[in-house]
Design an enzyme around this catalytic site. Structure first.
Site, mmCIF file in Angstrom:
data_model
loop_
_atom_site.group_PDB
_atom_site.id
_atom_site.type_symbol
_atom_site.label_atom_id
_atom_site.label_comp_id
_atom_site.label_asym_id
_atom_site.label_seq_id
_atom_site.Cartn_x
_atom_site.Cartn_y
_atom_site.Cartn_z
ATOM 1 N N LYS A 114 -8.083 -4.116 -17.861
ATOM 2 C CA LYS A 114 -7.018 -3.930 -16.876
ATOM 3 C C LYS A 114 -7.283 -2.753 -15.932
ATOM 4 O O LYS A 114 -6.750 -2.716 -14.835
ATOM 5 C CB LYS A 114 -5.685 -3.785 -17.593
HETATM 6 C C1 LIG Z 1 -4.328 -8.132 -21.163
HETATM 7 C C2 LIG Z 1 -5.422 -8.450 -22.100
HETATM 8 C C3 LIG Z 1 -5.821 -9.762 -22.346
HETATM 9 C C4 LIG Z 1 -5.119 -10.952 -21.716
HETATM 10 O O1 LIG Z 1 -5.360 -11.033 -20.342
HETATM 11 P P1 LIG Z 1 -4.386 -11.899 -19.395
HETATM 12 O O2 LIG Z 1 -4.797 -11.594 -18.027
HETATM 13 O O3 LIG Z 1 -3.000 -11.417 -19.695
HETATM 14 O O4 LIG Z 1 -4.581 -13.325 -19.795
HETATM 15 C C5 LIG Z 1 -6.907 -9.977 -23.179
HETATM 16 N N1 LIG Z 1 -7.536 -8.949 -23.789
HETATM 17 C C6 LIG Z 1 -7.169 -7.674 -23.593
HETATM 18 C C7 LIG Z 1 -7.894 -6.601 -24.316
HETATM 19 C C8 LIG Z 1 -6.106 -7.369 -22.744
HETATM 20 O O5 LIG Z 1 -5.748 -6.103 -22.557
#
Ligand SMILES: *Cc1c(COP(=O)(O)O)cnc(C)c1O
Length: 466
Positions: A114
């Site tokens: 993210k």
């Molecule tokens: C947020 C997240 C996901 C999921 O991603 P999305 O975009 O919500 O589908 C998967 N793995 C990790 C480590 C995350 O932080």
């Protein structure tokens, strides 16, 4: 470029407005009115030398942002956003098996993918707010990783407050501490006595409350914000170019929760990138898996798993895919989602499902298989992977079309972020990188509130600085 709402009733907006508004006023999500077309040659592949991440980012982001951001400024924002990354490639690609790659998206400050979007969006917020001489309150819900990445991107910024709701006792300790140990007057953490979906519903309700929204000048940083999806499109291009020059079909496997990450991949494909398959990996909270197998989405209760960032029942970005499945008929999206709210189920037609399954597949990976996968990858390659990444690798292994087509699995978090699962699978005690070494000794700052909209709104009114 103009942006349209997936529910067809909000005004079209330009990038600067979409960035700050997040959710459209009709409850929909913004998407570009038309996907810009790009070829790998436009990105400099034909010249022989491989373009860098920043080169590709600037070229991919330009058509989406040019109304709001000058060309030289875009280079500056991209440069600033990615200077905090610990790896010179930003998102290194590693071979982990026959024609199988791991795209490591977790070298940013909070160790999860993210950061890639949020470090850039934080820069863009500052840039746009300075132009407008405005202040905003960012409100977001997190199942774990978004919160810390958003706080890290927004802390100490003069033009904004950031309020992050997380489900009380349902994130990992590392995740919680990464959010709650940031001591900054513009950062406010609220633990909600409920699930991630409750947190997400509270955020949506605050946005739909026009008075509160205007009073606080609310802004979203959840993955419903278009700018985040946009920033994530870049690494699909980067990976395809660094794997096979971007000129062969490849498949991507993505551990999915809120569906923002894999939808960004689909965005790259709608812009022209050759991707023959999208593999959606889910944990036991398999609402997406059921959808891609049967064409029906049914909401049920959330169960906690080893991959908490995917413990989600209602994946908000799915609405963006639905809009594309319905050939951009916003009215139909709106009716379908209203029906889903009412009856707890939505269904696409058999023809739409068959068409969808040409490009999309999915697998449900439970905690046992997740642990087995972590252990297997470790014994085969010596690499440790986190439980989310393991879900994606296991889904890719189960659902790839053939070993002759390259498979890229997205690595979404550093293993040190989920030490318990990694230890259970391999016996190895992971360490956090040096900038987080004393995380367990730092003081925490957060409030615990019931799942109650009025109380949360009151709390925010009292907490934010103006
Ligand atoms: C947020 C997240 C996901 C999921 O991603 P999305 O975009 O919500 O589908 C998967 N793995 C990790 C480590 C995350 O932080």
């Amino acid at each position: 470029m103009q942006y349209v709402s997936t529910r067809g009733e909000a005004p079209t907006l330009k990038f600067g407005e979409v960035l700050l508004e997040g959710l459209a006023i009709d409850g929909g999500l913004y998407l570009p009115e038309k996907w810009p077309r790009v070829t790998v040659d436009d990105l400099g592949v034909s010249t022989g030398s491989k373009p860098t991440y920043k080169d590709i980012a600037v070229k991919i982001l330009k058509p989406f942002t040019s109304d709001a951001v000058h060309d030289q400024d875009l280079e500056l924002l991209v440069d600033r956003a990615y200077s905090s990354f610990a790896h010179s490639d930003i998102v290194p690609l590693k071979e982990i098996g026959t024609n199988t790659w791991l795209l490591e998206l977790f070298h940013g400050p909070t160790l999860a993918f993210k950061d890639i979007a949020l470090q850039l969006v934080g820069q863009m917020f500052d840039y746009e707010l300075a132009k407008r001489h405005e202040r905003i309150t960012i409100v977001g819900a997190t199942s774990g990783d978004t919160g810390s990445a958003a706080i890290e991107a927004c802390k100490d910024r003069a033009a904004l407050n950031i309020v992050i709701l997380h489900p009380h006792n349902r994130t990992s300790e590392v995740q919680r501490r990464q959010m709650t140990t940031i001591e900054s007057p513009n950062v406010h953490n609220i633990a909600i006595e409920g699930t991630f979906d409750d947190c997400q519903d509270l955020v949506k309700a605050m946005f739909l409350d026009e008075g509160f929204r205007a009073e606080q000048n609310l802004s979203a940083i959840n993955s419903i914000n278009w700018a985040r999806v946009m920033a994530q499109i870049v690494y699909y291009w980067w990976a395809a170019i660094h794997c096979k020059n971007g000129k062969e079909n490849i498949e991507f496997s993505v551990p999915s929760g809120n569906f923002g990450n894999i939808f960004a991949g689909y965005g790259s494909h709608l812009m022209g990138l050759d991707i023959s398959k999208f593999i959606v990996g889910t944990n036991q909270n398999a609402v997406l898996n059921r959808f891609f197998q049967t064409g029906s989405m049914v909401a049920t209760d959330v169960v906690p798993t080893l991959s908490p960032s995917m413990d989600i029942q209602i994946p908000s970005n799915f609405e963006r895919l639905l809009f594309e499945i319905y050939q951009r008929n916003g009215q139909r999206v709106k009716e379908t989602l209203e029906e889903f709210r009412r009856a707890g189920e939505l269904r696409i037609t058999q023809r739409e499902l068959e068409e969808l399954q040409q490009k999309w597949t999915s697998a449900r990976i439970d905690d046992d298989v997740t642990l087995q996968t972590i252990s297997e990858i470790y014994s085969l390659t010596g690499e440790l992977v986190d439980p989310h990444t393991a879900v994606g690798i296991a889904a890719g292994k189960a659902k790839r079309s053939s070993k002759s087509i390259p498979l890229i699995c997205l690595g979404t978090a550093q293993p040190g972020k989920f030490p318990e699962a990694v230890k259970r699978a391999t016996g190895i005690k992971t360490k956090l990188p040096s900038h987080l070494e004393d995380l367990y000794d730092r003081s925490e700052y957060f409030s615990v509130l019931p799942n109650d909209l009025e109380m949360v709104k009151n709390h925010i009114q009292n907490a934010v600085i103006d």
